[in-house]
Design a protein around this motif. Structure first.
Motif, mmCIF file in Angstrom:
data_model
loop_
_atom_site.group_PDB
_atom_site.id
_atom_site.type_symbol
_atom_site.label_atom_id
_atom_site.label_comp_id
_atom_site.label_asym_id
_atom_site.label_seq_id
_atom_site.Cartn_x
_atom_site.Cartn_y
_atom_site.Cartn_z
ATOM 1 N N LEU A 33 0.829 -1.196 0.000
ATOM 2 C CA LEU A 33 0.000 0.000 0.000
ATOM 3 C C LEU A 33 0.869 1.254 0.000
ATOM 4 C CD1 LEU A 33 -2.719 1.400 0.174
ATOM 5 C CD2 LEU A 33 -2.699 1.033 2.649
ATOM 6 N N ALA A 34 1.931 1.243 0.806
ATOM 7 C CA ALA A 34 2.835 2.394 0.853
ATOM 8 C C ALA A 34 3.474 2.636 -0.512
ATOM 9 C CB ALA A 34 3.917 2.172 1.910
ATOM 10 N N LEU A 35 3.896 1.565 -1.187
ATOM 11 C CA LEU A 35 4.487 1.704 -2.521
ATOM 12 C C LEU A 35 3.453 2.206 -3.528
ATOM 13 C CD1 LEU A 35 6.666 -1.527 -2.546
ATOM 14 C CD2 LEU A 35 7.537 0.808 -2.752
ATOM 15 N N ALA A 36 2.232 1.693 -3.436
ATOM 16 C CA ALA A 36 1.183 2.132 -4.349
ATOM 17 C C ALA A 36 0.856 3.604 -4.144
ATOM 18 C CB ALA A 36 -0.067 1.280 -4.150
ATOM 19 N N LEU A 37 0.790 4.048 -2.894
ATOM 20 C CA LEU A 37 0.514 5.450 -2.615
ATOM 21 C C LEU A 37 1.652 6.342 -3.099
ATOM 22 C CD1 LEU A 37 -1.002 5.140 0.974
ATOM 23 C CD2 LEU A 37 -2.217 5.747 -1.126
ATOM 24 N N ALA A 38 2.886 5.887 -2.908
ATOM 25 C CA ALA A 38 4.038 6.659 -3.377
ATOM 26 C C ALA A 38 4.014 6.788 -4.890
ATOM 27 C CB ALA A 38 5.337 5.986 -2.916
ATOM 28 N N LEU A 39 3.664 5.705 -5.557
ATOM 29 C CA LEU A 39 3.590 5.739 -7.017
ATOM 30 C C LEU A 39 2.462 6.655 -7.482
ATOM 31 C CD1 LEU A 39 4.693 4.660 -9.669
ATOM 32 C CD2 LEU A 39 3.108 2.728 -9.468
ATOM 33 N N SER A 40 1.323 6.583 -6.804
ATOM 34 C CA SER A 40 0.198 7.435 -7.200
ATOM 35 C C SER A 40 0.525 8.910 -6.969
ATOM 36 C CB SER A 40 -1.060 7.051 -6.416
ATOM 37 O OG SER A 40 -0.948 7.413 -5.048
ATOM 38 N N ASP A 41 1.269 9.210 -5.889
ATOM 39 C CA ASP A 41 1.673 10.600 -5.646
ATOM 40 C C ASP A 41 2.624 11.083 -6.728
ATOM 41 O OD1 ASP A 41 0.137 10.797 -3.399
ATOM 42 O OD2 ASP A 41 1.765 10.409 -1.989
ATOM 43 N N ALA A 42 3.453 10.163 -7.242
ATOM 44 C CA ALA A 42 4.428 10.555 -8.266
ATOM 45 C C ALA A 42 3.774 10.833 -9.605
ATOM 46 C CB ALA A 42 5.484 9.457 -8.409
ATOM 47 N N VAL A 43 2.731 10.065 -9.933
ATOM 48 C CA VAL A 43 2.135 10.203 -11.267
ATOM 49 C C VAL A 43 0.837 11.002 -11.263
ATOM 50 C CG1 VAL A 43 3.159 8.048 -12.039
ATOM 51 C CG2 VAL A 43 0.863 8.013 -11.069
ATOM 52 N N ALA A 44 0.244 11.205 -10.073
ATOM 53 C CA ALA A 44 -1.029 11.942 -10.027
ATOM 54 C C ALA A 44 -1.086 12.771 -8.753
ATOM 55 C CB ALA A 44 -2.209 10.965 -10.076
#
Length: 230
Positions: free
Chosen positions: A148-159
């Motif tokens: 979840l932490a990785l997914a949130l970090a990725l979502s913050d980076a792209v959106a």
């Protein structure tokens, strides 16, 4: 006496390579000395200028050598395979750094993430004196937190400014410990933020921890959605 002193002075001047007339008068000797002093001062000034120029050239050489080194490194990085590896490694490092802070919050300060030399994601366990181990050793609930932490970090980076997120918890069944970890993680994620967090689950015990939910039921007439909660 006077001629002897004059001869001694002339000899000393010749030792210093000061050109003198053969039997010069004191005025001629003085003029010769003054002329030599002027020539020496002129040469000294040229030496000073040369030293200053040498210092400038040394600085320029240092700058050029640095630029050449940067250009060489950049040329290596820009090779097709090397550039791709470098770019991926940099992106992964930024992603893991961001995810590490999120995981620390989601795990109540117990876990952080780090990259090994082989670019493998590791977990830092502060409950075990900061021991580092592979992220593959995490339990089901802890793996959910890390993912979840990785997914949130990725979502913050792209959106940037993402104000809603829907998760599929990914478990067919949950043991009590994992259930509590997953539910607590979701509660921490939603608490104190303006982000809407939704979760898709088939586990009734997890669904009951969600304050507002929409239950999908199927009968002979089709599927029906019913809101449960305030």
């Amino acid at each position: 006496g006077l001629s002897r002193e004059r001869a001694r002075l002339a000899e000393r001047l010749r030792e210093h390579e000061v050109p003198l007339p053969g039997e010069g008068t004191p005025e001629q000797l003085g003029a010769a000395v003054a002329g030599e002093v002027a020539r020496v001062e002129s040469r000294l000034e040229r030496v000073r200028e040369a030293r200053e120029r040498a210092a400038e050239l040394a600085e320029e050489l240092t700058a050029k050598e640095h630029a050449a080194k940067v250009a060489h490194e950049l040329a290596l990085r820009l090779r097709a395979n090397a550039f791709e590896r470098w770019l991926c490694a940099e992106a992964l490092a930024v992603l893991v750094t961001t995810a590490s802070g999120l995981l620390r919050e989601l795990s109540d300060g117990q876990y952080e993430l780090a990259l090994s030399d082989r670019t493998e994601i590791e977990v830092i366990d502060h409950a075990e004196a900061g021991m580092r181990r592979s992220a593959r050793t995490l339990s089901g609930g802890e793996t959910f937190q890390a993912a979840l932490a990785l997914a949130l970090a990725l979502s913050d980076a792209v959106a940037r400014g993402l104000d809603s997120i829907f998760l599929d918890e990914g478990f067919g069944t949950l043991d009590p410990a994992t259930l509590d970890t997953v539910a607590t993680t979701l509660e921490r994620l939603a608490a104190g933020q303006e982000r809407m967090v939704g979760v898709v689950t088939h586990v009734p015990a997890l669904a009951e921890r969600v304050p507002v939910r929409f239950e999908v039921r199927r009968d002979t007439k089709g599927s029906h959605v019913r809101k449960v909660g305030p």
